[in-house]
Design a protein around this motif. Structure first.
Motif, short mmCIF file in Angstrom:
data_model
loop_
_atom_site.label_atom_id
_atom_site.label_comp_id
_atom_site.label_asym_id
_atom_site.label_seq_id
_atom_site.Cartn_x
_atom_site.Cartn_y
_atom_site.Cartn_z
N THR A 149 -6.96 -10.56 -10.38
CA THR A 149 -5.66 -10.00 -10.71
C THR A 149 -5.40 -9.94 -12.20
OG1 THR A 149 -4.71 -12.20 -10.47
CG2 THR A 149 -4.66 -10.78 -8.53
N GLU A 150 -6.37 -10.35 -13.00
CA GLU A 150 -6.27 -10.23 -14.44
C GLU A 150 -7.68 -10.32 -15.02
OE1 GLU A 150 -4.99 -14.07 -16.51
OE2 GLU A 150 -3.95 -14.19 -14.60
N ASN B 184 -9.14 -2.34 -13.27
CA ASN B 184 -7.97 -2.20 -14.11
C ASN B 184 -8.25 -2.66 -15.54
OD1 ASN B 184 -5.31 -1.60 -14.75
ND2 ASN B 184 -4.47 -2.66 -12.97
N MET C 168 -3.78 -5.06 -17.09
CA MET C 168 -3.47 -4.69 -15.70
C MET C 168 -2.47 -3.52 -15.71
SD MET C 168 -5.49 -6.65 -14.11
CE MET C 168 -5.03 -6.48 -12.40
N THR C 169 -2.84 -2.48 -16.44
CA THR C 169 -1.94 -1.36 -16.73
C THR C 169 -1.69 -0.47 -15.53
OG1 THR C 169 -2.76 -1.36 -19.00
CG2 THR C 169 -1.66 0.64 -18.24
N THR C 170 -2.73 -0.18 -14.77
CA THR C 170 -2.67 0.88 -13.77
C THR C 170 -2.10 0.38 -12.45
OG1 THR C 170 -4.63 1.84 -14.82
CG2 THR C 170 -4.03 2.68 -12.64
N ALA C 171 -1.06 1.07 -11.97
CA ALA C 171 -0.41 0.67 -10.72
C ALA C 171 0.16 1.90 -10.03
CB ALA C 171 0.70 -0.33 -10.98
N ASP C 172 0.19 1.86 -8.69
CA ASP C 172 0.76 2.93 -7.86
C ASP C 172 0.10 4.26 -8.19
OD1 ASP C 172 2.52 1.14 -6.62
OD2 ASP C 172 3.99 1.37 -8.21
N GLY D 62 0.89 -0.82 -5.79
CA GLY D 62 0.77 -2.00 -6.63
C GLY D 62 -0.33 -1.82 -7.65
N LYS D 63 -0.63 -2.89 -8.36
CA LYS D 63 -1.60 -2.83 -9.43
C LYS D 63 -3.03 -2.76 -8.91
CE LYS D 63 1.07 -5.20 -13.01
NZ LYS D 63 1.11 -6.34 -13.96
N THR E 119 -10.49 -2.77 -7.51
CA THR E 119 -9.97 -2.27 -6.24
C THR E 119 -11.02 -1.33 -5.66
OG1 THR E 119 -7.64 -2.49 -6.82
CG2 THR E 119 -8.20 -0.81 -5.19
#
Length: 696
Positions: free
Chosen positions: A476-477, A629, A633-637, A658-659, A664
Motif C-alpha cells: 500500500t506504499e 502505483n 500512491m497517486t493513482t486512484a479510481d 480506490g488507490k 494491482t
C-alpha cells in the motif's frame, strides 16, 4: 534407566554417568510441564563426550506448556463458556491444534482515536465506552515497523487510559528508544489509528474467536462449523519456557517437539511496547539509550544461555505464544538445524544479544541456523522477524525456508547509527542460500523492512545465493525491500541472489554512513538506485528481467531447507512499447513506467480524465496487466482499458476503485487482444505510475 521416568528424573540420573556418551530417550507422548526442564553445567558432556536428549525409536515426544480447559457449557447465542483453572489467564486458545483468535473489532482512525502521551480519545465513537467491561480489552496499534498492545485501564467520557508502563513505553519522551530521530511512537505524526481493539465480549462475532474475562475467570468461544468444545481439545499456553540450557556444553537436543509455551509479559501491565523485530521496551525507568541495548526479547520455548557446542536438530516448534528458540548470553559454537517452526505468536529464532561490545565470554560467536523451515510466525506480534541476530560474529544462516511472515525474514545486526554501536563485535556473518517468500505481508501493516535486513558495520559479511520472491508484494506504499542494508550497514557483500516481485528496491542502501557495501552478480526483475556511502559499488547485476535465465533458476531452486519450485517471471509486452500520457508534470515523463525501475515515477497534471498509455507496436493477446502505483500512491479510481485502435472505440475496460497498489493486478481472461493499453482516471486528479507490465 530401566523404566520410563520423568524428564527431570532422567536428567538427574544422567549426571551420574561420567565415562561415556549419554543418551536420554523420551518415550512417545506429551510431557506436560509446569516449569522448564533446566540443564546446567552438571548436565554437560564430559571429556569430549556429549549428552543427547532425543526421541526413542519411533517416538514423537512433545514438551508442552499447555493446559486443557474443560467444562464448557453452551449459551443461547451459540457461544460456549468455561471457567479457567486457577492461575490460568488465557491469551491464546487452540482448538484441536488450531489457533483461535481473540475477538477483535474494526480499525479506529486517528481522527477518532487520537493518541497522546497520556491516553486516547474516541471511547464513545469507537464503542468502547458502551462495553460492559472495557478494561479487559486491548488496543493494538501498528506504526511503521512497530507493533503495540496495551490494555485499557479506564474510560472517562470520551477518553481512554491504558496500562502503565505499557502506554508510556509506547509513547514519546522515554529517551530509551532508538534511534534518536525515531518518530514511530503512538503519539507521533506517523500514527494513523488503532488497528483494532480486541478481547471484549461485544466483539465476539466471528466463528473461531474467543474472549477471556479476567473478572469472571471465564473463556467464551464462538465455534467454527463442526466444532464442539465439549468434544474438542481446548488448550491454552501456561508454562512460559519448556527447556532452558544454562551454562551447559556438549548437549544435543534431537527430535523433540515443543508446543504451547506461554509468553506472559504482554498480559501484564508491561504489555507489548514493540521496538523492532519482536523486541520490546519494558520497565518504568532506565538509562538513556538510542541503540536498543536494553530492549527485551520475547519468551521462547527453548532458551540457551552461555552454551557451548549445544545443538538443536529435528525439533518442531508449534502453537507457541512467544518465540521458538533463543541462543544468548555468549552462546558459542551452537546450532539450530533441520527444525520446523510454525504458528508462533512471535519470531522463530533469536540469536545473540543487543550489547555492541560485550565481554569476550558474553559474545555470540560461530553459531549456525541452517536447514530450518519457518512458516506463519509473528501471528500475534507482527513486528517480529523469522530469524533475528544481534551482535554476532561468524554466524551462519544457511539454507532456511521462510514463508508467510508479517515483517522481515532474516535480520542480522543492531544499533542503527548510534555512537555506542558504530564499532562492535559484528563481523564475518553469512546469510546464504535461504528461500524467503511471501514476507512483509501487507495485511499486517508493517513497513520499512526487507526479506533480508541488516544493520551495523559487519566486515566480512556475505549475503549470497538467496531466493527472495514476493516481499511486500501488493503493498500500500513504496517500501518493503529484497535485501535492505539499513542505517550503518557496512562492509557487506551482496552476491548471486535471485530477487523477484518486490514492493520496492531489490537492494536498498540509502544511508551515506553505510559504507563499502558491494552488490554483484545478482538477478532481479527491477532496478534500484546505486548504493550510497563511500566505496559502495553495484557491478554485473542482471536487472529489469522479465524472464529468469537458467543460471538464476538453478540458484533459486537450490535455496532453502529443501529444493523447491521457482515462480518464473512472465514476459512483458510493454517493455518494448512506446508510452505517452495526457500531460506531464515537470520531468516525470511517461517512459518511467516502462524503464523496469519501480523507484522512478511518471506523473500527469491534475485534470479530468488524466491518462497514461502504452502502444505495444502491434495487436497482441493480453492476459494480465500489472499497475504499480507511484511513490506517493497517486493513482486512484481508474479504468484499465485494452483497445486494438488508438481511439479506444473497441475498448475492453476493467474498473479499479480506490488507490492502485504495488502492484494491482487486472486479469483479462476472455481472449482479449490489444495494441493499446490505457490507464485513465474516472474523475479528476493525477496519474502517477512506477511500473506497468502487460503480460501475454
Amino acid at each position: 534407566m530401566a523404566r520410563p521416568c520423568s524428564p527431570t528424573a532422567a536428567r538427574d540420573a544422567a549426571r551420574d554417568i561420567a565415562d561415556r556418551d549419554v543418551r536420554v530417550e523420551l518415550a512417545d507422548g506429551t510431557y506436560a510441564l509446569t516449569e522448564p526442564l533446566t540443564l546446567g553445567e552438571a548436565d554437560s558432556g564430559r571429556a569430549g563426550r556429549a549428552v543427547t536428549w532425543t526421541a526413542a525409536p519411533g517416538a514423537d515426544p512433545v514438551l508442552s506448556g499447555g493446559r486443557e480447559i474443560k467444562g464448557w457449557t453452551r449459551n443461547q447465542d451459540g457461544t460456549w463458556t468455561a471457567t479457567a483453572p486457577e492461575g490460568v489467564a488465557p491469551r491464546q486458545l487452540f482448538v484441536d491444534g488450531r489457533r483461535a483468535q481473540r475477538a477483535r473489532g474494526a480499525a479506529c482512525p486517528a481522527a477518532t482515536c487520537d493518541a497522546t502521551k497520556t491516553g486516547m480519545t474516541g471511547a464513545i465513537a469507537s464503542g468502547v465506552a458502551a462495553w460492559q467491561r472495557p478494561t479487559g480489552a486491548e488496543a493494538v496499534i501498528k506504526v511503521r515497523w512497530r507493533d503495540y498492545h496495551c490494555r485499557v485501564t479506564g474510560v472517562r467520557g470520551d477518553n481512554l487510559t491504558f496500562a502503565q508502563p505499557c502506554w508510556a513505553n509506547s509513547a514519546s519522551g522515554t529517551d530509551r528508544t532508538g534511534p534518536a530521530w525515531d518518530s514511530t511512537t503512538v503519539d507521533s505524526a506517523r500514527y494513523h489509528g488503532v488497528a483494532f481493539f480486541e478481547n471484549a465480549r461485544e466483539l465476539l462475532d466471528e466463528p473461531g474467536e474467543f474472549v477471556w474475562d479476567a473478572e469472571d475467570r471465564t473463556v467464551t468461544y464462538l465455534p467454527r462449523a463442526g466444532e464442539n468444545p465439549r468434544r474438542a481439545r481446548m488448550v491454552t499456553p501456561v508454562t512460559e519456557r519448556l527447556m532452558v540450557i544454562d551454562g551447559a556444553h556438549d548437549v544435543r537436543v534431537d527430535g523433540i517437539d515443543f508446543a504451547y509455551a506461554a509468553y506472559r509479559q504482554p498480559g501484564t501491565d508491561e504489555g507489548y511496547a514493540g521496538t523492532q523485530a519482536g523486541l520490546s521496551l519494558t520497565g518504568t525507568t532506565g538509562p538513556v539509550d538510542h541503540a536498543g541495548r536494553y530492549y527485551t526479547k520475547p519468551a521462547a520455548a527453548l532458551t540457551v544461555r552461555g552454551g557451548r557446542q549445544v545443538s538443536v536438530t529435528r525439533a518442531e516448534f508449534t502453537h507457541l505464544a512467544g518465540a521458538g528458540v533463543i541462543l544468548e548470553e555468549g552462546t558459542k559454537d551452537s546450532s539450530v538445524t533441520r527444525s520446523r517452526f510454525t504458528d508462533l505468536s512471535s519470531g522463530a529464532a533469536y540469536i545473540g544479544d543487543t550489547e555492541p561490545d560485550p565481554e569476550p565470554a558474553l559474545a555470540g560467536e560461530r553459531n549456525t541456523v541452517a536447514y530450518n523451515t519457518i512458516r506463519r510466525t509473528g501471528v500475534e506480534y507482527t513486528d517480529s522477524v523469522g530469524i533475528w541476530a544481534g551482535y554476532e560474529a561468524e554466524l551462519s544462516v544457511d539454507h532456511n525456508t521462510l514463508e508467510e511472515l508479517p515483517y522481515s525474514g532474516i535480520s542480522v545486526g543492531w544499533g542503527w547509527n548510534q555512537p555506542e554501536a558504530r564499532e562492535s563485535v559484528l563481523r564475518d556473518n553469512r546469510v546464504t542460500a535461504n528461500r524467503i517468500t511471501d514476507v512483509m505481508r501487507v495485511e499486517h501493516d508493517q513497513h520499512d523492512g526487507g526479506a533480508v535486513y541488516t544493520q551495523g558495520a559487519q566486515p566480512g559479511t556475505l549475503v549470497a545465493g538467496n531466493y527472495i520472491n514476493r516481499s511486500a508484494y501488493g503493498n500500500t506504499e513504496r517500501d518493503g525491500n529484497g535485501i535492505y542494508l539499513d542505517e550503518q550497514s557496512s562492509h557487506i557483500r551482496v552476491e548471486g541472489n535471485v530477487l523477484t516481485r518486490l514492493g520496492y528496491k531489490w537492494v536498498s542502501n540509502w544511508a551515506d554512513y553505510g559504507i563499502r557495501n558491494h552488490a554483484t552478480g545478482n538477478w532481479t526483475d527491477t532496478d534500484a538506485p546505486a548504493l550510497t556511502g563511500t566505496g559502495s559499488t553495484m557491478k554485473d547485476n542482471r536487472t529489469k528481467l522479465d524472464r529468469l535465465p537458467a543460471e538464476a533458476l538453478a540458484v533459486a531452486r537450490r535455496a532453502g531447507a529443501h529444493p523447491g519450485p521457482v515462480e518464473q517471471l512472465r514476459p512483458d509486452l510493454a517493455r518494448a512499447g512506446t508510452a505517452s500520457q495526457s500531460s506531464t508534470d515537470g520531468a516525470a515523463g511517461a517512459s518511467y513506467a516502462l524503464d523496469g525501475d519501480t523507484s522512478t515515477d511518471t506523473r500527469t497534471l491534475a485534470e479530468p480524465g488524466a491518462w497514461w498509455q502504452v502502444d505495444l507496436g502491434a495487436v497482441r493477446r493480453v492476459r494480465q496487466v500489472e499497475v504499480w502505483n507511484a511513490a506517493a500512491m497517486t493513482t486512484a479510481d481508474f479504468d484499465v482499458q485494452l483497445s486494438r485502435t488508438a481511439d479506444f472505440a473497441d475498448a475492453t475496460t476493467r474498473q479499479v476503485r480506490g488507490k492502485a497498489l504495488r502492484p494491482t493486478l487486472l486479469e483479462f481472461t476472455g481472449g482479449d487482444t490489444a495494441r493499446f493499453v490505457r490507464i485513465r482516471l474516472t474523475g479528476t486528479g493525477r496519474v502517477g505510475l512506477a511500473h506497468v507490465l502487460v503480460h501475454p
